[in-house]
Design a protein around this motif. Structure first.
Motif: not given
Length: 254
Positions: A156-178
């Motif tokens: 299993g895996q779990v994480s939070v991607f919070d764009p409100r912080g400005g410097a935090q990664p998004c899901y695509s940073c971890l698993f690139p959509q391309d």
């Protein structure tokens, strides 16, 4: 809060970190849960029991007998019914005081953007990369925190991607959509039932913390669970400066 609510949520209110203020924030919040299956079931049930004022459940699938081994919001009598409406029946029995919206639909990008924009927090409880990336893009665009979970076999895996912080990664940073990632289905690989409960409950916990603004979220960290050995691994996740989804995202000033 009325007397009934003070009693219902008393064990939350007793916690100094939550109290009346935190519980009131939950009662006024709107959570969007995408997927009402293995992860969405426990996540939504804990959000409902905790008193999140409005829950929107999105799932276009129907309850199958093979789901009942792990998707605890559903019952044998509801086999063949839409998962979203089945889950709503369960949540209404847990907490009849909250608003529960059940959407039996496969959402496109435009509809997803509309739903994400209206929510305070989004829980991705889906099982395929295409939907996860679509949800992530909508959350970045509309500046909404995303709680992501996944389970297959004993992992299993779990994480939070919070764009409100400005410097935090998004899901695509971890698993690139391309990049091409193979979707692995429970129907072919199997899944250990309690693990979806563990990860789904953690998604609910992270969502509740985000709503109340307490503690430290999993933003910037990926938690991995080896269910066979019951070992947790925490991995730091950095923002990709070249990420096509979030690199140009600048959250609005508070």
């Amino acid at each position: 809060m009325n007397d009934s609510q003070l009693l219902r949520y008393s064990r939350h209110i007793l916690l100094d970190e939550i109290g009346i203020e935190g519980q009131t924030a939950l009662l006024q919040a709107h959570a969007l849960v995408i997927g009402a299956g293995g992860l969405g079931s426990p996540a939504a049930m804990y959000l409902a029991s905790a008193g999140v004022g409005k829950l929107t459940l999105v799932d276009n699938d129907t309850v199958d007998l093979t789901n009942l081994q792990r998707q605890i919001a559903h019952t044998t009598a509801r086999v063949g019914q839409p998962k979203a409406t089945s889950a709503r029946l369960t949540l209404e029995q847990i907490n009849p005081e909250i608003v529960i919206e059940a959407l039996v639909e496969r959402v496109d990008d435009a509809r997803l953007a509309e739903l994400v924009a209206a929510a305070d927090v989004v829980l991705d409880c889906t099982d395929n990369f295409a939907t996860r990336h679509a949800v992530n893009r909508a959350c970045v665009t509309h500046n909404k925190p995303l709680v992501s979970g996944a389970v297959i076999r004993f992992d299993g895996q779990v994480s939070v991607f919070d764009p409100r912080g400005g410097a935090q990664p998004c899901y695509s940073c971890l698993f690139p959509q391309d990049q091409k990632f193979e979707d692995v289905a429970c129907s072919t690989m199997g899944v250990f039932a309690p693990l979806v409960g563990v990860v789904g409950a953690m998604q609910a916990a992270e969502a509740l913390k985000l709503i109340m603004g307490i503690g430290q979220s999993l933003a910037g960290r990926l938690l991995l669970l080896d269910g066979l050995h019951m070992e947790w691994t925490s991995i730091a996740v950095a923002r990709n400066g070249d990420c096509p989804v979030c690199a140009g995202h600048h959250p609005p000033a508070a």
